[in-house]
Design an enzyme around this catalytic site. Structure first.
Site, mmCIF file in Angstrom:
data_model
loop_
_atom_site.group_PDB
_atom_site.id
_atom_site.type_symbol
_atom_site.label_atom_id
_atom_site.label_comp_id
_atom_site.label_asym_id
_atom_site.label_seq_id
_atom_site.Cartn_x
_atom_site.Cartn_y
_atom_site.Cartn_z
ATOM 1 N N TRP A 67 0.926 -1.199 -0.070
ATOM 2 C CA TRP A 67 0.036 -0.003 -0.158
ATOM 3 C C TRP A 67 1.060 1.302 0.030
ATOM 4 O O TRP A 67 2.032 1.352 0.618
ATOM 5 C CB TRP A 67 -0.906 -0.103 1.306
ATOM 6 C CG TRP A 67 -1.528 1.159 1.483
ATOM 7 C CD1 TRP A 67 -2.607 1.715 0.459
ATOM 8 C CD2 TRP A 67 -1.884 1.794 2.710
ATOM 9 N NE1 TRP A 67 -3.262 2.595 1.183
ATOM 10 C CE2 TRP A 67 -2.985 2.869 2.313
ATOM 11 C CE3 TRP A 67 -1.586 1.664 4.062
ATOM 12 C CZ2 TRP A 67 -3.381 3.720 3.273
ATOM 13 C CZ3 TRP A 67 -1.810 2.693 4.898
ATOM 14 C CH2 TRP A 67 -2.999 3.654 4.561
ATOM 15 N N ASP B 108 -0.881 -5.869 9.268
ATOM 16 C CA ASP B 108 -1.795 -4.855 8.801
ATOM 17 C C ASP B 108 -3.187 -5.614 8.525
ATOM 18 O O ASP B 108 -2.992 -6.358 7.385
ATOM 19 C CB ASP B 108 -1.385 -4.094 7.627
ATOM 20 C CG ASP B 108 -2.297 -2.990 7.208
ATOM 21 O OD1 ASP B 108 -3.348 -2.696 7.869
ATOM 22 O OD2 ASP B 108 -2.050 -1.938 6.291
ATOM 23 N N LYS C 258 -13.160 -0.856 5.514
ATOM 24 C CA LYS C 258 -13.880 -1.789 4.429
ATOM 25 C C LYS C 258 -14.648 -2.880 5.084
ATOM 26 O O LYS C 258 -15.822 -2.928 4.559
ATOM 27 C CB LYS C 258 -12.716 -2.781 4.021
ATOM 28 C CG LYS C 258 -11.376 -1.681 3.315
ATOM 29 C CD LYS C 258 -11.967 -1.020 2.331
ATOM 30 C CE LYS C 258 -10.512 -0.288 1.719
ATOM 31 N NZ LYS C 258 -9.745 0.461 2.560
#
Length: 487
Positions: A199, A280, A332
């Site tokens: 990311w 993560d 999300k």
């Protein structure tokens, strides 16, 4: 004697009269006081001159920040900025990872709406939603407890033994930043290894936190899969004690995850080298596996799509008794993008250490943002703390994930129907919200210019932004870009 002062009709009020008398006394005092001494002429001139100089230099001159350079747009969020400026009715934004309905609209989960209604009716753990007091530095206690259980499991020995320090943070980004600053202050190694690619915000977050960022091989462009051997070699070469960032599931941007047996090899290497894993977890329960992969994963004990299975990689590392950090996000999987709800959990070897770790996390958080907001955390705690709402959440999660899977299949079929050069099976093999298409930056620019399709320059697209209506347009654009490059 002067005229009597004009008195309001309301001055006779017992509250007004004393105030009127006090004002009269002050006025009399000022009237009887001698005037201030007059400055000599030369001092008056100097005083006036200094004021004029200050005005000229401070207000009429150039800005103190005149020489600042214009910063570039963020590589991901900048895609949306460009998209918003486009006036074409055909424009399509596949840049930012935010779920959209089949109609292309943002989605608020029904269970989230229900949770908010409970909060309005003051039915959240007996705490009135009308109370807007500060939370503690560590955040909402119920949220922290339930978040730790969600990622580690309700029967986790680490939780039962009090070896977990959990704090509420500002979504996943904030959790990573707080964890990074904690490590920079209290861990003996200052280097973190992140996957290549990863990311786009990861290196920025950790650099700003005070860590040195290096990379390890992860993605094999030739196979559009995992470079497992390169990953093992790079982690084996890392200095003992180095920090290693791992995507818990649904790797962003590639959509390529290690298989369960590969995760076990990674775990053994990390523990043997004394490396510190930092997970993560931004996509827990969003990675329903495509049918093409489900059998392969299930044969190895890896069921697809559940909250527990998406946390399996994390739990493997916690089960061996070692230490790790986990950053969680509810953007999300609960659609709470704008609420900025996340958690950082640090698993250590004893309760005594966990207590000290939490005390130091407070010292990181306090000067950063003091304490986190209450609303989003209350929503999460309401859903996770109610079995009926929790079950409804999992149903809605599966519906979202199933739609993403269908978009993968539709895009793959559309490209095959057009005879687009190349092997596009990676679209249905990759998992999670994103597809790493393999398109290069020139092809991306072409698709934006000619077809008004917006994505990151590395060719990553958000499958959650597609619909049955827009798949043909995207397939036409990819076909045109690839065939143009082949000429």
């Amino acid at each position: 004697m002067g005229e009597a002062p004009t008195v309001s009709t309301f001055d006779s009020s017992p509250l007004v009269a004393p105030a009127h008398r006090r004002l009269g006394a002050i006025a009399g005092h000022l009237r009887d006081s001698p005037p201030p001494p007059r400055l000599p002429a030369d001092r008056r001139r100097r005083s006036t001159s200094s004021v004029e100089m200050a005005a000229a230099s401070g207000f009429d001159g150039p800005s103190s920040f005149e020489s600042i350079a214009m910063a570039p747009e963020d590589a991901i969020l900048g895609v949306t900025v460009a998209y918003n400026k486009d006036t074409s009715p055909l424009k399509l934004n596949l840049g930012v990872g935010a779920y959209r309905t089949e109609e292309g609209k943002p989605l608020v989960l029904n269970v989230v709406r229900q949770a908010e209604q409970l909060l309005v009716n003051d039915r959240f753990y007996g705490v009135s939603s009308r109370v807007k007091e500060y939370l503690p530095i560590t955040g909402l206690a119920a949220f922290n407890k339930l978040s730790a259980k969600l990622i580690l499991g309700s029967d986790s020995p680490a939780i039962q033994e009090g070896r977990v320090a959990t704090v509420q943070c500002l979504s996943g980004t904030g959790s990573l930043r707080v964890g990074g600053e904690f490590l920079a202050k209290h861990y003996h190694q200052r280097t973190i290894y992140i996957p290549l690619p990863t990311w786009g915000n990861h290196p920025k977050v950790f650099n700003m936190a005070g860590l040195s960022v290096k990379t390890y091989r992860y993605y094999d462009a030739s196979t559009r899969g995992l470079d497992f051997q390169g990953l093992l070699e790079d982690l084996d070469a890392a200095p003992a004690g180095s920090i290693v960032l791992l995507h818990a599931c649904a790797h962003n941007p590639t959509g390529v995850d290690p298989l369960p047996a590969q995760w076990e090899e990674i775990r053994k290497l990390i523990r043997a080298k004394g490396l510190l894993p930092f997970f993560d977890s931004a996509y827990q329960a969003t990675q329903i596996l495509p049918d093409i992969l489900t059998k392969h994963y299930c044969l190895q004990g890896f069921a697809s799509g559940s909250l527990d299975e998406d946390a399996r990689s994390v739990r493997m590392f916690v089960a061996d008794g070692g230490e790790c950090l986990i950053a969680q996000s509810y953007a999300k999987n609960m659609g709470l993008y704008g609420e900025r709800v996340g958690a950082l959990s640090i698993v250590v070897k004893s309760n005594a250490v966990a207590v000290k770790v939490e005390s130091q996390l407070k010292l990181v958080i306090r000067p950063m943002y003091s304490n986190p907001p209450i609303h989003g955390a209350s929503i999460v705690a309401t859903v996770l703390g109610n079995s009926e709402m929790y079950n409804q959440w999992t149903v809605e999660l599966k519906a979202m994930a199933d739609r993403i899977i269908s978009m993968r299949q539709k895009l793959f079929d559309a490209l095959r129907e057009r005879g687009t050069p190349g092997d596009w099976s990676h679209i249905i093999k990759q998992i999670g919200m994103f597809t790493f298409t393999g398109l290069n930056s020139e092809q991306v620019v072409f698709m934006t210019r000619e077809y008004h399709i917006y994505m990151t320059s590395d060719g990553r697209i958000s499958m959650a932004g597609l619909s049955s209506r827009t798949v043909p347009h995207l397939a036409d654009a990819i076909h045109a870009a690839v065939t143009k490059s082949a000429l």
